[in-house]
Design an enzyme around this catalytic site. Structure first.
Site, PDB file in Angstrom:
ATOM      1  N   HIS A  27      11.509 -32.896   7.027  1.00 15.29           N
ATOM      2  CA  HIS A  27      12.917 -33.262   6.879  1.00 15.29           C
ATOM      3  C   HIS A  27      13.777 -32.098   6.407  1.00 15.29           C
ATOM      4  O   HIS A  27      15.004 -32.194   6.419  1.00 15.29           O
ATOM      5  CB  HIS A  27      13.059 -34.425   5.897  1.00 15.29           C
ATOM      6  CG  HIS A  27      14.455 -34.951   5.809  1.00 15.29           C
ATOM      7  ND1 HIS A  27      15.102 -35.520   6.888  1.00 15.29           N
ATOM      8  CD2 HIS A  27      15.353 -34.949   4.796  1.00 15.29           C
ATOM      9  CE1 HIS A  27      16.324 -35.876   6.529  1.00 15.29           C
ATOM     10  NE2 HIS A  27      16.496 -35.536   5.270  1.00 15.29           N
ATOM     11  N   CYS A  28      13.166 -30.983   6.013  1.00 14.29           N
ATOM     12  CA  CYS A  28      13.954 -29.910   5.404  1.00 14.29           C
ATOM     13  C   CYS A  28      14.249 -28.750   6.340  1.00 14.29           C
ATOM     14  O   CYS A  28      15.389 -28.511   6.709  1.00 14.29           O
ATOM     15  CB  CYS A  28      13.236 -29.399   4.149  1.00 14.29           C
ATOM     16  SG  CYS A  28      13.218 -30.580   2.790  1.00 14.29           S
ATOM     17  N   ILE A  29      13.220 -28.010   6.718  1.00  8.87           N
ATOM     18  CA  ILE A  29      13.432 -26.727   7.390  1.00  8.87           C
ATOM     19  C   ILE A  29      14.111 -26.864   8.747  1.00  8.87           C
ATOM     20  O   ILE A  29      14.971 -26.044   9.082  1.00  8.87           O
ATOM     21  CB  ILE A  29      12.097 -25.962   7.500  1.00  8.87           C
ATOM     22  CG1 ILE A  29      11.517 -25.750   6.100  1.00  8.87           C
ATOM     23  CG2 ILE A  29      12.308 -24.607   8.169  1.00  8.87           C
ATOM     24  CD1 ILE A  29      10.138 -25.132   6.091  1.00  8.87           C
ATOM     25  N   ILE A  53      16.307 -28.987   9.591  1.00 13.97           N
ATOM     26  CA  ILE A  53      17.592 -29.667   9.452  1.00 13.97           C
ATOM     27  C   ILE A  53      18.547 -28.960   8.500  1.00 13.97           C
ATOM     28  O   ILE A  53      19.695 -28.662   8.842  1.00 13.97           O
ATOM     29  CB  ILE A  53      17.370 -31.112   8.970  1.00 13.97           C
ATOM     30  CG1 ILE A  53      16.630 -31.912  10.047  1.00 13.97           C
ATOM     31  CG2 ILE A  53      18.691 -31.786   8.610  1.00 13.97           C
ATOM     32  CD1 ILE A  53      16.264 -33.309   9.628  1.00 13.97           C
ATOM     33  N   ASP A  54      18.087 -28.675   7.298  1.00 18.90           N
ATOM     34  CA  ASP A  54      18.986 -28.239   6.229  1.00 18.90           C
ATOM     35  C   ASP A  54      19.782 -26.973   6.536  1.00 18.90           C
ATOM     36  O   ASP A  54      20.964 -26.885   6.154  1.00 18.90           O
ATOM     37  CB  ASP A  54      18.196 -28.058   4.929  1.00 18.90           C
ATOM     38  CG  ASP A  54      17.562 -29.362   4.466  1.00 18.90           C
ATOM     39  OD1 ASP A  54      17.991 -30.422   4.954  1.00 18.90           O
ATOM     40  OD2 ASP A  54      16.646 -29.309   3.630  1.00 18.90           O
TER      41      ASP A  54
END
Length: 446
Positions: A276-278, A280-281
């Site tokens: 969910h992080c790399i 998207i963020d």
């Protein structure tokens, strides 16, 4: 009550562990945080809109690897933790942490729908003396520009009646070396009193707190961490493509370079980015930077490279099938090994394996998957048509019956020797076989 008295009362409750904590969103971030707060001695309510999750947790059964069922059951039995879908109970909580998803739209623009809806739910029940902390990763400025106005709609003021802060999550699912309580926690409040309160609360829950000057800085810290990884992974993914054309093994190059004791940090290529992080963020910063008329070339280029990797893997698979099996993608049966986005976890969020399956299915390939951590594909926003598809049992017969096996996730629990001995063609995107000393003319790196 005066401003100081409100803050002093809450600080006293935190120090005495009589403050009640609430965590909204009981996923990979929220549930470990709630368990850590309960372990620290705070009576904790975990909020989630999924009634099935609530019932499971109240029965002492965990669905997150980082929180064992025995640990959870002890918190439930001791009255330190309860799960609820009744958001009216937010009024009971002195500290409220928001740990909801912050996805991207199909146009790669921030989707703060979950954060906004959660803020509105809190605002409807907000009372004096509460500390509200956003943990969800987002663009710098979100806490004060989006969250604060919603919470103040009812007339209560941040810094006077309630307190607002940001503390980014730093979870790493599957990493046994770091847990919620051992990972240093970045914290920042809006104003001195909010800063002191958020530092005091998390200081009671985790081993180390790192305070920064403002929520905007804390938000930028989290974005920077993920941009760093996204850009470096894109670099080695690009090097993989270049070195492959030269007949050079990029994994051998990286392992040799990693022997340098300074000035180098190893990153490893793969079939794409997941989690969910790399993936998207970094695009949250790209979006925000447009407000200032500034380009984010590195971030956008890294995103393009990483997004292109599943198609690169498919092209390598297509070439190998044609060369060794004389089979086209349209008539082939392919088994994907590993659905999760990283090894030894069940988390499939943004997994490149799903994109691989999608590309192959559109080419007419019959696609199967095996993952020891995923019994069947859950419903996802982008790949809902795969929902319910079961994991295929791994056997010599199954392996020999497919035209190719693609290693997308290098779970330790997989029997790589069996795969090497049984499969006709293996496309290894993780260097899983070479790392285990397994060689074979049927193994192709991609």
């Amino acid at each position: 009550m005066t401003q100081n008295l409100v803050a002093e009362t809450l600080a006293h409750r935190i120090a005495q562990r009589t403050a009640k904590a609430g965590v909204i969103g009981l996923g990979y971030v929220g549930l470990p945080l709630a368990a850590a707060a309960a372990k620290a001695g705070f009576t904790t309510i975990g909020f989630d809109i999924d009634r099935a999750k609530v019932e499971m947790l109240n029965a002492g059964r965990s669905y997150i690897d980082a929180v064992g069922s025995d640990e959870l059951a002890a918190h439930v039995a001791g009255g330190r933790f309860t799960a609820s879908d009744d958001f009216d109970r937010l009024g009971e909580c002195d500290v409220i942490a928001i740990a909801v998803p912050t996805p991207l739209s199909r146009q790669r623009e921030p989707d703060l729908g979950f954060v906004v809806a959660t803020a509105e739910a809190i605002a409807a029940r907000l009372r004096p003396g509460q500390l509200v902390v956003l943990e969800s990763t987002t663009w710098p400025g979100t806490t004060e520009e989006v969250l604060k106005p919603i919470l103040e709609r009812g007339g209560l003021a941040s810094g006077r009646d309630f307190f607002l802060a940001f503390s980014p999550e730093r979870e790493d699912p599957g990493n046994a070396n770091f847990r919620t309580v051992t990972i240093p926690k970045i914290v920042a409040g809006e104003g001195e009193e909010a800063s002191a309160l958020v530092k005091a609360f998390y200081g009671a829950v985790v081993e180390k707190v790192v305070a920064v000057s403002s929520p905007k800085v804390a938000e930028a810290v989290k974005i920077t961490e993920n941009v760093f990884r996204a850009v470096n992974i894109a670099l080695v993914n690009e090097l993989k493509v270049v070195y492959d054309a030269m007949g050079i093994d990029v994994w051998e190059v990286i392992d040799a370079a990693a022997t340098k004791p300074f000035g180098y940090m190893p990153f490893y290529p793969g079939p794409g980015l997941g989690g969910h992080c790399i993936p998207i963020d970094p695009f949250y910063l790209t979006w925000k930077s447009r407000e200032f008329g500034l380009p984010t070339r590195f971030i956008e280029l890294a995103g393009e490279i990483n997004v292109a990797m599943p198609r690169y893997v498919v092209s390598r698979l297509e070439q190998a099938l044609d060369r060794t099996q004389k089979v086209s993608l349209g008539s082939a049966t392919v088994l994907i090994l590993g659905l999760a986005y990283k090894k030894n976890v069940s988390d499939i969020r943004e997994s490149p394996s799903l994109e691989l399956m999608e590309i192959l299915a559109k080419r007419g390939t019959e696609v199967l998957f095996h993952d020891p951590f995923v019994d069947s594909i859950p419903k996802t926003r982008a790949y809902g048509h795969f929902a319910g598809r079961p994991s295929t049992a791994l056997s010599a017969e199954q392996l020999s019956s497919v035209d190719a096996v693609v290693v997308a996730t290098d779970h330790d629990a997989l029997d790589y020797r069996l795969v090497a001995e049984s499969a006709r063609l293996i496309v290894d995107t993780r260097n899983a076989f070479a790392r285990r000393g397994i060689e074979g003319s049927n193994i192709v790196k991609a």
